[in-house]
Design a protein around this motif. Structure first.
Motif, PDB file in Angstrom:
ATOM      1  N   SER A 137       0.843  -1.206   0.000  1.00  0.00           N
ATOM      2  CA  SER A 137       0.000   0.000   0.000  1.00  0.00           C
ATOM      3  C   SER A 137       0.873   1.249   0.000  1.00  0.00           C
ATOM      4  O   SER A 137       0.595   2.222  -0.728  1.00  0.00           O
ATOM      5  CB  SER A 137      -0.918  -0.002   1.224  1.00  0.00           C
ATOM      6  N   LYS A 138       1.924   1.218   0.807  1.00  0.00           N
ATOM      7  CA  LYS A 138       2.856   2.358   0.827  1.00  0.00           C
ATOM      8  C   LYS A 138       3.592   2.474  -0.509  1.00  0.00           C
ATOM      9  O   LYS A 138       3.796   3.584  -1.018  1.00  0.00           O
ATOM     10  CB  LYS A 138       3.859   2.181   1.967  1.00  0.00           C
ATOM     11  N   ILE A 140       2.551   1.511  -3.444  1.00  0.00           N
ATOM     12  CA  ILE A 140       1.626   1.954  -4.485  1.00  0.00           C
ATOM     13  C   ILE A 140       1.488   3.472  -4.462  1.00  0.00           C
ATOM     14  O   ILE A 140       1.531   4.130  -5.511  1.00  0.00           O
ATOM     15  CB  ILE A 140       0.247   1.277  -4.323  1.00  0.00           C
ATOM     16  N   TYR A 141       1.295   4.016  -3.261  1.00  0.00           N
ATOM     17  CA  TYR A 141       1.111   5.474  -3.162  1.00  0.00           C
ATOM     18  C   TYR A 141       2.405   6.210  -3.531  1.00  0.00           C
ATOM     19  O   TYR A 141       2.371   7.251  -4.200  1.00  0.00           O
ATOM     20  CB  TYR A 141       0.677   5.857  -1.750  1.00  0.00           C
ATOM     21  N   LYS A 142       3.526   5.638  -3.123  1.00  0.00           N
ATOM     22  CA  LYS A 142       4.806   6.242  -3.491  1.00  0.00           C
ATOM     23  C   LYS A 142       5.000   6.188  -5.000  1.00  0.00           C
ATOM     24  O   LYS A 142       5.470   7.162  -5.614  1.00  0.00           O
ATOM     25  CB  LYS A 142       5.946   5.498  -2.788  1.00  0.00           C
ATOM     26  N   LEU A 144       2.629   6.124  -7.177  1.00  0.00           N
ATOM     27  CA  LEU A 144       1.676   7.089  -7.739  1.00  0.00           C
ATOM     28  C   LEU A 144       2.262   8.502  -7.719  1.00  0.00           C
ATOM     29  O   LEU A 144       2.177   9.238  -8.722  1.00  0.00           O
ATOM     30  CB  LEU A 144       0.376   7.042  -6.936  1.00  0.00           C
ATOM     31  N   LEU A 145       2.840   8.883  -6.600  1.00  0.00           N
ATOM     32  CA  LEU A 145       3.429  10.216  -6.492  1.00  0.00           C
ATOM     33  C   LEU A 145       4.595  10.389  -7.456  1.00  0.00           C
ATOM     34  O   LEU A 145       4.746  11.455  -8.083  1.00  0.00           O
ATOM     35  CB  LEU A 145       3.905  10.459  -5.055  1.00  0.00           C
ATOM     36  N   TYR A 148       3.203  10.831 -10.902  1.00  0.00           N
ATOM     37  CA  TYR A 148       2.584  12.163 -11.024  1.00  0.00           C
ATOM     38  C   TYR A 148       3.652  13.242 -11.214  1.00  0.00           C
ATOM     39  O   TYR A 148       3.544  14.105 -12.102  1.00  0.00           O
ATOM     40  CB  TYR A 148       1.750  12.440  -9.778  1.00  0.00           C
ATOM     41  N   THR A 182      -5.284  11.742 -10.977  1.00  0.00           N
ATOM     42  CA  THR A 182      -4.373  11.056 -10.064  1.00  0.00           C
ATOM     43  C   THR A 182      -4.903  11.006  -8.637  1.00  0.00           C
ATOM     44  O   THR A 182      -4.789   9.968  -7.963  1.00  0.00           O
ATOM     45  CB  THR A 182      -2.996  11.750 -10.062  1.00  0.00           C
ATOM     46  N   PHE A 183      -5.496  12.088  -8.160  1.00  0.00           N
ATOM     47  CA  PHE A 183      -5.804  12.187  -6.733  1.00  0.00           C
ATOM     48  C   PHE A 183      -7.289  12.225  -6.378  1.00  0.00           C
ATOM     49  O   PHE A 183      -7.629  12.278  -5.195  1.00  0.00           O
ATOM     50  CB  PHE A 183      -5.130  13.437  -6.149  1.00  0.00           C
ATOM     51  N   GLN A 186      -8.018   9.512  -4.130  1.00  0.00           N
ATOM     52  CA  GLN A 186      -7.030   9.333  -3.061  1.00  0.00           C
ATOM     53  C   GLN A 186      -7.178  10.335  -1.924  1.00  0.00           C
ATOM     54  O   GLN A 186      -6.784  10.041  -0.788  1.00  0.00           O
ATOM     55  CB  GLN A 186      -5.612   9.457  -3.650  1.00  0.00           C
TER      56      GLN A 186
END
Length: 211
Positions: A137-138, A140-142, A144-145, A148, A182-183, A186
Protein backbone atom coordinates in the motif's frame (compact mmCIF):
# COMPACT_ATOMS: atom_id res chain seq x y z
CA UNK A 1 -0.39 -108.73 69.58
CA UNK A 2 -2.46 -105.80 70.77
CA UNK A 3 -3.86 -103.56 67.99
CA UNK A 4 -2.73 -99.97 67.79
CA UNK A 5 -5.80 -97.75 68.00
CA UNK A 6 -6.57 -95.60 64.90
CA UNK A 7 -8.28 -92.25 65.11
CA UNK A 8 -10.45 -90.49 62.51
CA UNK A 9 -9.82 -86.75 62.62
CA UNK A 10 -13.14 -85.90 60.99
CA UNK A 11 -13.72 -82.74 62.88
CA UNK A 12 -10.25 -81.49 62.28
CA UNK A 13 -10.42 -82.17 58.55
CA UNK A 14 -13.81 -80.52 58.20
CA UNK A 15 -12.66 -77.56 60.23
CA UNK A 16 -9.58 -77.25 58.05
CA UNK A 17 -11.68 -77.49 54.92
CA UNK A 18 -13.88 -74.71 56.22
CA UNK A 19 -11.03 -72.38 56.92
CA UNK A 20 -9.47 -72.77 53.49
CA UNK A 21 -12.56 -71.42 51.72
CA UNK A 22 -11.96 -67.92 53.12
CA UNK A 23 -10.86 -65.47 50.24
CA UNK A 24 -7.22 -64.64 50.30
CA UNK A 25 -5.42 -61.48 49.00
CA UNK A 26 -3.16 -62.50 46.14
CA UNK A 27 0.48 -61.47 45.90
CA UNK A 28 0.02 -59.85 42.45
CA UNK A 29 -2.85 -57.71 43.67
CA UNK A 30 -0.83 -56.50 46.58
CA UNK A 31 2.16 -55.56 44.37
CA UNK A 32 -0.04 -53.79 41.83
CA UNK A 33 -1.63 -51.70 44.53
CA UNK A 34 1.73 -50.75 45.93
CA UNK A 35 3.13 -49.79 42.53
CA UNK A 36 0.07 -47.80 41.34
CA UNK A 37 1.37 -44.36 42.49
CA UNK A 38 4.79 -45.04 41.00
CA UNK A 39 3.26 -46.18 37.72
CA UNK A 40 1.09 -43.06 37.51
CA UNK A 41 4.10 -40.83 38.18
CA UNK A 42 6.09 -42.55 35.41
CA UNK A 43 3.20 -42.22 32.96
CA UNK A 44 2.65 -38.55 33.82
CA UNK A 45 6.37 -37.83 33.44
CA UNK A 46 6.39 -39.56 30.07
CA UNK A 47 3.46 -37.45 28.89
CA UNK A 48 5.20 -34.25 30.02
CA UNK A 49 8.43 -35.19 28.27
CA UNK A 50 6.62 -36.22 25.09
CA UNK A 51 4.75 -32.88 24.98
CA UNK A 52 8.01 -30.99 25.51
CA UNK A 53 9.72 -33.03 22.80
CA UNK A 54 6.91 -32.46 20.30
CA UNK A 55 6.77 -28.74 21.08
CA UNK A 56 10.53 -28.33 20.70
CA UNK A 57 10.50 -30.12 17.35
CA UNK A 58 7.53 -28.09 16.10
CA UNK A 59 9.24 -24.84 17.08
CA UNK A 60 12.45 -25.84 15.30
CA UNK A 61 10.51 -26.55 12.12
CA UNK A 62 8.66 -23.25 12.54
CA UNK A 63 11.91 -21.30 12.99
CA UNK A 64 13.34 -22.84 9.82
CA UNK A 65 10.09 -22.06 8.00
CA UNK A 66 10.15 -18.41 9.12
CA UNK A 67 13.76 -18.01 7.98
CA UNK A 68 12.84 -19.18 4.47
CA UNK A 69 9.54 -17.27 4.46
CA UNK A 70 11.33 -13.99 5.24
CA UNK A 71 13.37 -14.49 2.06
CA UNK A 72 10.13 -14.94 0.12
CA UNK A 73 8.83 -11.61 1.44
CA UNK A 74 12.12 -9.92 0.58
CA UNK A 75 11.78 -11.19 -2.99
CA UNK A 76 8.45 -9.38 -3.25
CA UNK A 77 9.91 -6.10 -1.98
CA UNK A 78 12.65 -6.19 -4.60
CA UNK A 79 10.44 -7.28 -7.48
CA UNK A 80 9.39 -4.38 -9.71
CA UNK A 81 5.95 -5.81 -10.46
CA UNK A 82 4.98 -7.61 -7.24
CA UNK A 83 6.11 -4.76 -4.99
CA UNK A 84 3.18 -2.66 -6.26
CA UNK A 85 0.65 -5.41 -7.06
CA UNK A 86 -1.16 -7.05 -4.13
CA UNK A 87 -2.85 -9.77 -6.18
CA UNK A 88 0.42 -10.98 -7.67
CA UNK A 89 2.24 -10.68 -4.35
CA UNK A 90 -0.41 -12.58 -2.39
CA UNK A 91 -0.49 -15.41 -4.92
CA UNK A 92 3.29 -15.69 -4.78
CA UNK A 93 3.25 -15.67 -0.98
CA UNK A 94 0.60 -18.39 -0.73
CA UNK A 95 2.25 -20.61 -3.32
CA UNK A 96 5.66 -20.35 -1.66
CA UNK A 97 4.15 -20.82 1.78
CA UNK A 98 2.44 -24.05 0.71
CA UNK A 99 5.70 -25.37 -0.71
CA UNK A 100 7.58 -24.57 2.49
CA UNK A 101 4.86 -25.98 4.75
CA UNK A 102 4.85 -29.27 2.84
CA UNK A 103 8.65 -29.36 2.94
CA UNK A 104 8.96 -28.97 6.70
CA UNK A 105 5.80 -30.89 7.53
CA UNK A 106 7.33 -33.94 5.86
CA UNK A 107 10.24 -33.71 8.32
CA UNK A 108 7.99 -34.08 11.39
CA UNK A 109 8.54 -37.31 13.29
CA UNK A 110 4.87 -37.72 14.23
CA UNK A 111 1.42 -36.36 13.45
CA UNK A 112 1.31 -34.26 16.62
CA UNK A 113 4.40 -32.33 15.56
CA UNK A 114 3.09 -31.99 12.01
CA UNK A 115 -0.19 -30.48 13.23
CA UNK A 116 1.54 -28.09 15.63
CA UNK A 117 3.94 -26.93 12.94
CA UNK A 118 1.20 -26.51 10.33
CA UNK A 119 -0.85 -24.33 12.67
CA UNK A 120 2.17 -22.16 13.45
CA UNK A 121 3.14 -21.87 9.78
CA UNK A 122 -0.37 -20.95 8.63
CA UNK A 123 -0.55 -18.25 11.28
CA UNK A 124 2.83 -16.88 10.19
CA UNK A 125 1.67 -16.90 6.57
CA UNK A 126 -1.37 -14.79 7.45
CA UNK A 127 0.82 -12.31 9.33
CA UNK A 128 3.22 -12.23 6.39
CA UNK A 129 0.41 -11.44 3.97
CA UNK A 130 -0.84 -8.66 6.26
CA UNK A 131 2.64 -7.12 6.55
CA UNK A 132 3.20 -7.39 2.81
CA UNK A 133 -0.16 -5.79 2.02
CA UNK A 134 0.68 -2.84 4.26
CA UNK A 135 4.06 -2.38 2.61
CA UNK A 136 2.60 -2.65 -0.88
CA UNK A 137 0.00 0.00 0.00
CA UNK A 138 2.86 2.36 0.83
CA UNK A 139 4.70 1.34 -2.34
CA UNK A 140 1.63 1.95 -4.49
CA UNK A 141 1.11 5.47 -3.16
CA UNK A 142 4.81 6.24 -3.49
CA UNK A 143 4.72 4.92 -7.05
CA UNK A 144 1.68 7.09 -7.74
CA UNK A 145 3.43 10.22 -6.49
CA UNK A 146 6.54 9.42 -8.50
CA UNK A 147 4.49 8.93 -11.65
CA UNK A 148 2.58 12.16 -11.02
CA UNK A 149 5.76 14.19 -10.47
CA UNK A 150 7.40 12.76 -13.57
CA UNK A 151 4.34 13.43 -15.73
CA UNK A 152 4.11 16.99 -14.43
CA UNK A 153 7.76 17.61 -15.26
CA UNK A 154 7.25 16.25 -18.77
CA UNK A 155 4.28 18.59 -19.28
CA UNK A 156 6.37 21.53 -18.12
CA UNK A 157 9.29 20.59 -20.37
CA UNK A 158 6.99 20.11 -23.35
CA UNK A 159 5.37 23.49 -22.75
CA UNK A 160 8.78 25.14 -22.58
CA UNK A 161 10.15 23.49 -25.72
CA UNK A 162 7.07 23.39 -27.96
CA UNK A 163 7.64 26.18 -30.43
CA UNK A 164 4.04 26.13 -31.60
CA UNK A 165 2.91 27.40 -28.21
CA UNK A 166 0.02 24.91 -28.04
CA UNK A 167 1.51 22.97 -25.12
CA UNK A 168 2.02 26.19 -23.16
CA UNK A 169 -1.57 27.28 -23.77
CA UNK A 170 -3.02 24.01 -22.54
CA UNK A 171 -0.51 23.53 -19.70
CA UNK A 172 -2.82 24.71 -16.91
CA UNK A 173 -5.68 22.51 -18.16
CA UNK A 174 -3.34 19.54 -18.60
CA UNK A 175 -2.00 19.92 -15.05
CA UNK A 176 -5.51 20.19 -13.62
CA UNK A 177 -6.61 17.06 -15.46
CA UNK A 178 -3.50 15.20 -14.32
CA UNK A 179 -4.15 16.20 -10.72
CA UNK A 180 -7.83 15.21 -10.84
CA UNK A 181 -7.14 11.86 -12.53
CA UNK A 182 -4.37 11.06 -10.06
CA UNK A 183 -5.80 12.19 -6.73
CA UNK A 184 -9.59 12.29 -7.06
CA UNK A 185 -9.94 8.85 -5.44
CA UNK A 186 -7.03 9.33 -3.06
CA UNK A 187 -7.82 12.57 -1.20
CA UNK A 188 -10.90 14.38 0.04
CA UNK A 189 -12.71 16.97 -2.07
CA UNK A 190 -11.36 19.92 -0.01
CA UNK A 191 -7.82 18.57 -0.30
CA UNK A 192 -8.20 18.15 -4.06
CA UNK A 193 -9.49 21.72 -4.36
CA UNK A 194 -6.41 23.01 -2.54
CA UNK A 195 -4.18 21.14 -4.96
CA UNK A 196 -6.03 22.53 -7.99
CA UNK A 197 -5.98 26.08 -6.60
CA UNK A 198 -2.22 25.78 -6.14
CA UNK A 199 -1.55 24.99 -9.83
CA UNK A 200 -1.58 28.66 -10.97
CA UNK A 201 0.88 29.49 -8.18
CA UNK A 202 3.16 26.66 -9.33
CA UNK A 203 2.99 27.93 -12.91
CA UNK A 204 3.90 31.45 -11.87
CA UNK A 205 6.85 30.14 -9.89
CA UNK A 206 7.93 27.93 -12.79
CA UNK A 207 7.67 30.77 -15.32
CA UNK A 208 9.59 33.07 -13.01
CA UNK A 209 12.41 30.56 -12.63
CA UNK A 210 12.42 29.92 -16.39
CA UNK A 211 12.69 33.65 -17.16
Amino acid sequence: MPKIPTFQAQGSIEQLAGTTTTPQIGLNQTVAGALAPVTKMVVDQKIIETNAQNQAEALKLENDFITDFIKVQENINTDEMMSVNKDAANKYLKDQSNLLINKYKSLATNSNVAIKFSNYALSETQKGIFRTDNQISKNIYKDLLNGYDKQKQLLLITAATDKSGIAAETLKTDLEKLTIDTFQSQVSAPELKIMLDNIPVELQTYNGLKD
